[in-house]
Design an enzyme around this catalytic site. Structure first.
Site, PDB file in Angstrom:
ATOM      1  N   HIS A   1       0.812  -1.214   0.000  1.00  0.00           N
ATOM      2  CA  HIS A   1       0.000   0.000   0.000  1.00  0.00           C
ATOM      3  C   HIS A   1       0.849   1.269   0.000  1.00  0.00           C
ATOM      4  O   HIS A   1       0.324   2.353  -0.260  1.00  0.00           O
ATOM      5  CB  HIS A   1      -0.945   0.000   1.198  1.00  0.00           C
ATOM      6  CG  HIS A   1      -2.027  -1.023   1.107  1.00  0.00           C
ATOM      7  ND1 HIS A   1      -3.321  -0.725   0.740  1.00  0.00           N
ATOM      8  CD2 HIS A   1      -2.012  -2.370   1.303  1.00  0.00           C
ATOM      9  CE1 HIS A   1      -4.064  -1.827   0.740  1.00  0.00           C
ATOM     10  NE2 HIS A   1      -3.287  -2.837   1.081  1.00  0.00           N
TER      11      HIS A   1
ATOM     12  N   ASP B   1       3.869   9.235  -1.648  1.00  0.00           N
ATOM     13  CA  ASP B   1       2.690   8.507  -1.184  1.00  0.00           C
ATOM     14  C   ASP B   1       2.411   7.350  -2.123  1.00  0.00           C
ATOM     15  O   ASP B   1       2.564   7.485  -3.347  1.00  0.00           O
ATOM     16  CB  ASP B   1       1.468   9.435  -1.143  1.00  0.00           C
ATOM     17  CG  ASP B   1       0.598   9.198   0.077  1.00  0.00           C
ATOM     18  OD1 ASP B   1       0.657   8.100   0.637  1.00  0.00           O
ATOM     19  OD2 ASP B   1      -0.125  10.122   0.476  1.00  0.00           O
TER      20      ASP B   1
END
Length: 458
Positions: free
Chosen positions: A154, A363
């Site tokens: 993730h 991110d």
């Protein structure tokens, strides 16, 4: 496909945690297959004897293990959060390399694998999530498990020269290749991993997402995660959303535009740089003074880690300086709220915001930007400003893409967004909306599981 077996550090055993993100995708498949979700209970065991706590809900079984204090500190606090997290977010300078912590990290993966293996059925499909369990497939293989096993990361996967900073990089790469399918958030993350396998492990890119390394042929692809797009749109029209919008509306006074950012308190989110950009906005564009209110919502995160404590002190100082320099008797330029709000409340704030600021330094994906898009009023939508270093930038090209390190550029983007004509705002928003709806959380789940299912592995 038999049962889906999900493995992640934290689970959605609490029904309140099933409103969005990973929980939505995993939960539907777990219910459909009568699956099992393994994870940490969130508790610290008083002894070395750790049993699995079983909970059942809607046909899904949760099996949760406690951690000892040594495991929690070594596996979770030290290796996962003080080594993997900073290195994978390109902050080698913040990493605290510790061989003993890796030994505990590996031991926790192995111990949980030994608890899981006896409960697996031959036709089960195992789906492991995130950086806490990169060694899980290798540990399961050593118990004799041969069934399909997938891994989804993730967070970002760093460039090879950054990944090599991990003293255990070769060990981790070999263990990852015990998975059948490895999924990343963005193409650049997939490229980084494949390039590392080629450069350091004698790997071979076979094309069409297939890679050979360590005598294994695996599927390595980007599977950009989505949100429950329609669910979030509905949340933005809920009573709690209306109440939150009304509350902040009183502060805005019907005259000021709202610029909003929502991020966990984490050094990867680029919050000091964002605050500096807000200051530059009022420096470089005096006409914005008194006309714009920036609200930054930043719930504390990992408060026991020293770097996060230092970040909070820095943000407190920056917010105070900006408000001291630019504020007036009836105007606070930057409202900085270090607390959490519900999904519905955030949706209501997004709905009335003219600009969404999503400017992380790095991110994996960042789902806030997709939530901002889905909350907008189609007749008068706001503008998304998105960091080029967020995984979402590969999908959401109609946002205003910025380099978060260039604070003058971010300030200019905010000004551009605030002065953008309605037709351009609508055109950009429609393209963002279409992508977010088409590539939602269900699309992501089916894309990954179709590759992981026995038919997809042939």
């Amino acid at each position: 496909m038999g049962r889906l077996i999900a493995i992640s550090n934290r689970t959605a055993v609490d029904p309140k945690a099933r409103a969005g993100g990973l929980a939505v995708a995993v939960w539907e498949s777990l219910k459909a297959t009568g699956g099992v979700w393994f994870g940490w209970s969130g508790e610290i065991a008083e002894s070395e004897h750790r049993v699995l706590h079983a909970h059942h809900d809607e046909g899904v079984e949760f099996l949760l293990t406690d951690l000892t204090r040594e495991e929690h500190d070594g596996y979770y606090l030290n290796y996962a959060n003080r080594v993997i997290w900073p290195v994978f977010h390109y902050r080698i300078d913040l990493a605290s390399f510790d061989r003993d912590a890796f030994t505990i990290y590996a031991a926790v993966n192995q111990r949980i694998a030994r608890q899981i293996a006896p409960r697996l059925h031959p036709d089960d499909v195992v789906w492991v999530h995130d950086y806490h369990f990169m060694l899980m497939a290798d540990a399961l293989r050593h118990t004799g498990w041969e069934g399909p096993t997938g891994f989804f990361l993730h967070i970002p996967f760093p460039a090879p020269e950054v990944f090599r900073a991990l003293p255990e990089h070769h060990w981790i790469a070999r263990a990852l290749c015990a998975y059948d399918v490895i999924g990343f958030q963005a193409e650049r993350d997939r490229y980084n991993f494949v390039q590392y396998l080629i450069d350091d492990c004698g790997g071979e890119d076979l094309g069409e997402g297939r890679v050979k390394a360590f005598d294994q042929t695996i599927t390595v692809k980007a599977y950009p995660i989505g949100i429950d797009a329609e669910g979030f749109r509905e949340a933005s029209r809920s009573a709690k959303a209306d109440e939150a919008a009304e509350r902040i509306g009183r502060f805005l006074g019907g005259e000021r535009e709202l610029v909003i950012g929502v991020d966990r308190m984490d050094y990867s989110k680029g919050l000091p740089e964002r605050f500096e950009a807000v200051g530059r906005l009022f420096d470089n564009f005096p006409d914005m003074r008194g006309r714009v209110s920036v609200t930054q919502i930043t719930p504390p995160s990992r408060s026991k880690v020293e770097e996060y404590q230092e970040l909070r002190v820095e943000l407190d100082g920056l917010a105070g300086r900006i408000n001291g320099d630019y504020g007036d008797l009836d105007w606070i330029p930057l409202r900085y709220l270090a607390r959490s709000y519900s999904r519905e409340e955030l949706a209501g704030l997004f709905r009335i915001a003219r600009v969404g600021l999503v400017t992380p330094l790095r991110d994996g994906m960042n789902l806030v930007c997709k939530e901002f898009v889905m909350a907008q009023d189609e007749d008068d939508p706001g503008v998304l400003i998105l960091s080029e270093f967020a995984g979402a930038a590969e999908q959401l090209q109609s946002a205003l893409i910025v380099n978060p390190h260039d604070t003058d550029n971010v300030a200019e983007a905010i000004h551009t967004a605030l002065t953008m004509p309605l037709e351009e705002r609508k055109s950009r928003w429609r393209r963002l909306r279409d992508t977010t709806v088409e590539q939602d959380i269900g699309w992501w789940r089916e894309k990954f599981l179709s590759d992981l299912s026995p038919g997809g592995l042939n």
